[in-house]
Design a protein around this motif. Structure first.
Motif, PDB file in Angstrom:
ATOM      1  N   ASP A   1      -4.369   9.735   2.097  1.00 32.75           N
ATOM      2  CA  ASP A   1      -5.191   8.590   2.462  1.00 32.75           C
ATOM      3  C   ASP A   1      -6.412   9.042   3.262  1.00 32.75           C
ATOM      4  O   ASP A   1      -6.284   9.719   4.295  1.00 32.75           O
ATOM      5  N   ARG A   2      -7.578   8.625   2.826  1.00 31.81           N
ATOM      6  CA  ARG A   2      -8.816   9.035   3.479  1.00 31.81           C
ATOM      7  C   ARG A   2      -8.957   8.478   4.905  1.00 31.81           C
ATOM      8  O   ARG A   2      -9.832   8.919   5.646  1.00 31.81           O
ATOM      9  N   ARG A   3      -8.105   7.539   5.282  1.00 37.11           N
ATOM     10  CA  ARG A   3      -8.076   7.107   6.684  1.00 37.11           C
ATOM     11  C   ARG A   3      -7.640   8.250   7.598  1.00 37.11           C
ATOM     12  O   ARG A   3      -7.992   8.284   8.784  1.00 37.11           O
ATOM     13  N   ASN A   4      -6.856   9.157   7.069  1.00 34.02           N
ATOM     14  CA  ASN A   4      -6.392  10.321   7.812  1.00 34.02           C
ATOM     15  C   ASN A   4      -7.531  11.344   7.845  1.00 34.02           C
ATOM     16  O   ASN A   4      -8.009  11.771   6.794  1.00 34.02           O
ATOM     17  N   PRO A   5      -7.985  11.761   9.017  1.00 33.37           N
ATOM     18  CA  PRO A   5      -9.125  12.679   9.074  1.00 33.37           C
ATOM     19  C   PRO A   5      -8.875  14.018   8.395  1.00 33.37           C
ATOM     20  O   PRO A   5      -9.817  14.666   7.928  1.00 33.37           O
TER      21      PRO A   5
ATOM     22  N   ALA B   1      -9.790  13.127   4.845  1.00 33.78           N
ATOM     23  CA  ALA B   1     -11.206  12.785   4.686  1.00 33.78           C
ATOM     24  C   ALA B   1     -12.080  14.036   4.605  1.00 33.78           C
ATOM     25  O   ALA B   1     -13.069  14.063   3.864  1.00 33.78           O
TER      26      ALA B   1
ATOM     27  N   TRP C   1      -2.176  12.876  14.447  1.00 36.48           N
ATOM     28  CA  TRP C   1      -1.708  12.610  13.090  1.00 36.48           C
ATOM     29  C   TRP C   1      -0.599  13.603  12.770  1.00 36.48           C
ATOM     30  O   TRP C   1      -0.825  14.818  12.826  1.00 36.48           O
TER      31      TRP C   1
ATOM     32  N   SER D   1      -8.304   8.794  -2.124  1.00 41.02           N
ATOM     33  CA  SER D   1      -6.951   8.430  -1.710  1.00 41.02           C
ATOM     34  C   SER D   1      -6.050   8.281  -2.936  1.00 41.02           C
ATOM     35  O   SER D   1      -6.516   7.898  -4.016  1.00 41.02           O
TER      36      SER D   1
ATOM     37  N   GLU E   1       0.217   6.698  10.555  1.00 38.67           N
ATOM     38  CA  GLU E   1      -0.619   6.404  11.714  1.00 38.67           C
ATOM     39  C   GLU E   1      -0.458   7.534  12.729  1.00 38.67           C
ATOM     40  O   GLU E   1       0.567   8.224  12.759  1.00 38.67           O
TER      41      GLU E   1
ATOM     42  N   ASP F   1      -1.097  15.716   7.109  1.00 41.88           N
ATOM     43  CA  ASP F   1      -2.164  15.191   6.258  1.00 41.88           C
ATOM     44  C   ASP F   1      -1.602  14.229   5.210  1.00 41.88           C
ATOM     45  O   ASP F   1      -2.371  13.515   4.565  1.00 41.88           O
TER      46      ASP F   1
ATOM     47  N   ARG G   1      -0.441   4.598  -0.661  1.00 41.24           N
ATOM     48  CA  ARG G   1      -1.204   5.844  -0.668  1.00 41.24           C
ATOM     49  C   ARG G   1      -0.647   6.815   0.370  1.00 41.24           C
ATOM     50  O   ARG G   1      -0.663   6.529   1.558  1.00 41.24           O
TER      51      ARG G   1
ATOM     52  N   GLU H   1       0.839  -1.195   0.000  1.00 47.83           N
ATOM     53  CA  GLU H   1       0.000   0.000   0.000  1.00 47.83           C
ATOM     54  C   GLU H   1       0.878   1.250   0.000  1.00 47.83           C
ATOM     55  O   GLU H   1       1.703   1.429   0.891  1.00 47.83           O
TER      56      GLU H   1
END
Length: 289
Positions: free
Chosen positions: A229-233, A236, A276, A242, A270, A279, A226, A224
Motif C-alpha cells: 500500500d502506497r500509504r506506507n512510506p 511509496a 511501520w 498499491s 498502520e 513494508d 491492499r 480494502e
C-alpha cells in the motif's frame, strides 16, 4: 500505541486464527520494527502465522524471538541462496540468513521444505510445509514467498506448478487431516495467472481435483485488502502501485462447516508508536474448527 487494526480482534469461539505476513527482513530500523511486529501479533493473538522475509543469525532468529514472547512454537527455514538480500545490506547485517517461518500455538508435528524453480538470478525461493496438531485433526499448513519482479509472472507460474503438488501431497499423506492452508507473499494480485492457477478454482487445477480458495473472497463487499500500500512510506519510495499480493488460500470447507472462513481482514497496516512494522500489511483469517 496506535492500534494495528480497528480495535482488538477477538478470536471467535471455536475458530482457528491464521495470519500471513512478510516482515521485510533486516531492512530499515529492524530493531524498532520487530517490537512493532510483536505488538501487532500480541494484540491479534493468532493461532498460526506464516511469515516471510524472516531473518536468522547464529545467535537468534526472528521467528524464535517472536515465539518466545508470544508463547508459540516456531520453525524457520533459511533460503539456500540469500545473496540477493545480503548484498543490499552492509557489515554484519549482510551475514544474516533469510527465509520463511511458521509460528504455532499448537505442536508442530513435522516440517519440510520444497525448493521452487529459479530464474536467471538464483534467489533460493522455497515453501515451508508444516503439520500442526490443532483441535479437530492435524492441519497441513504451508507458507511461501514467490519471486518479486513484476516482469516475472511466467516464473511465478512455474513456481506455482511446483508448489501446488507439494501442498497436495503434504495434505494427502496425513489420514484425517483438515483441509490444507497455503499462505504467503505471492507477489501477484488475485486475478493474475499465477494466483488463479494456485487456487485451481477459476482455471484448470495443477493437481486434478485439488482446489484452494482465496480467503479474501469472504471479505465484506468493498473491504480494502491492499497489502502492498502506497500509504506506507516504505512502499511509496519504490513508486509501484498499491496491490493485494499477500494471500491466504484455504481448502474448500467441508459440508459440516469445518474449515469455513468466518472472518478475513487486513491487519498490521498502520504504524505502531510511529513505526511501520513492515513494508507489507498482513492478512488475518478466522477458520471454523
Amino acid at each position: 500505541m496506535s492500534s494495528a487494526s480497528p480495535g482488538p480482534l477477538p478470536n471467535p469461539r471455536g475458530s482457528l486464527r491464521v495470519l500471513t505476513w512478510n516482515l521485510w527482513w533486516r531492512f530499515g530500523d529492524w530493531r524498532a520494527r520487530r517490537e512493532a511486529i510483536l505488538a501487532v501479533l500480541a494484540e491479534l493473538r493468532p493461532d498460526v502465522c506464516g511469515l516471510q522475509e524472516v531473518w536468522g543469525t547464529d545467535e537468534e532468529d526472528l521467528a524464535g524471538w517472536l515465539g518466545e514472547r508470544l508463547g508459540m512454537r516456531s520453525v524457520f527455514a533459511a533460503s539456500p541462496s540469500p545473496g540477493r538480500w545480503q548484498q543490499r545490506l552492509a557489515g554484519g547485517e549482510a551475514e544474516a540468513a533469510f527465509g520463511n517461518a511458521v509460528l504455532s500455538r499448537w505442536p508442530i508435528l513435522a516440517s519440510s521444505v520444497t525448493h521452487l524453480p529459479e530464474g536467471p538470478r538464483p534467489e533460493g525461493r522455497t515453501a515451508l510445509h508444516t503439520l500442526l496438531d490443532v483441535p479437530g485433526g492435524p492441519l497441513p499448513f504451508t507458507t511461501t514467498h514467490l519471486s518479486s519482479s513484476p516482469a516475472e509472472s511466467a516464473l511465478r507460474v512455474a513456481q506455482v506448478r511446483a508448489l501446488v503438488p507439494a501442498v497436495a501431497r503434504h495434505a494427502a499423506d496425513v489420514p484425517g487431516a483438515r483441509r490444507p492452508v497455503l499462505t504467503g507473499d505471492f507477489n501477484a494480485e488475485a486475478g493474475s495467472d499465477e494466483m488463479r492457477l494456485a487456487g485451481g478454482y477459476e482455471t484448470a487445477s495443477v493437481v486434478d481435483g485439488f482446489v484452494l480458495v482465496d480467503a479474501w473472497r469472504y471479505a465484506a463487499d468493498g473491504a480494502e485488502g491492499r497489502t502492498w500500500d502506497r500509504r506506507n512510506p516504505h512502499v511509496a519510495r519504490v513508486h509501484q502501485p498499491s496491490a493485494r499480493i499477500d494471500h491466504v488460500l484455504v481448502g474448500l470447507p467441508e459440508f459440516s462447516g469445518r474449515g469455513a472462513v468466518l472472518d478475513v481482514r487486513r491487519v498490521g497496516a498502520e504504524p505502531v508508536d510511529g513505526v511501520w512494522p513492515s513494508d507489507h500489511a498482513a492478512v488475518c483469517v478466522d477458520l471454523a474448527l
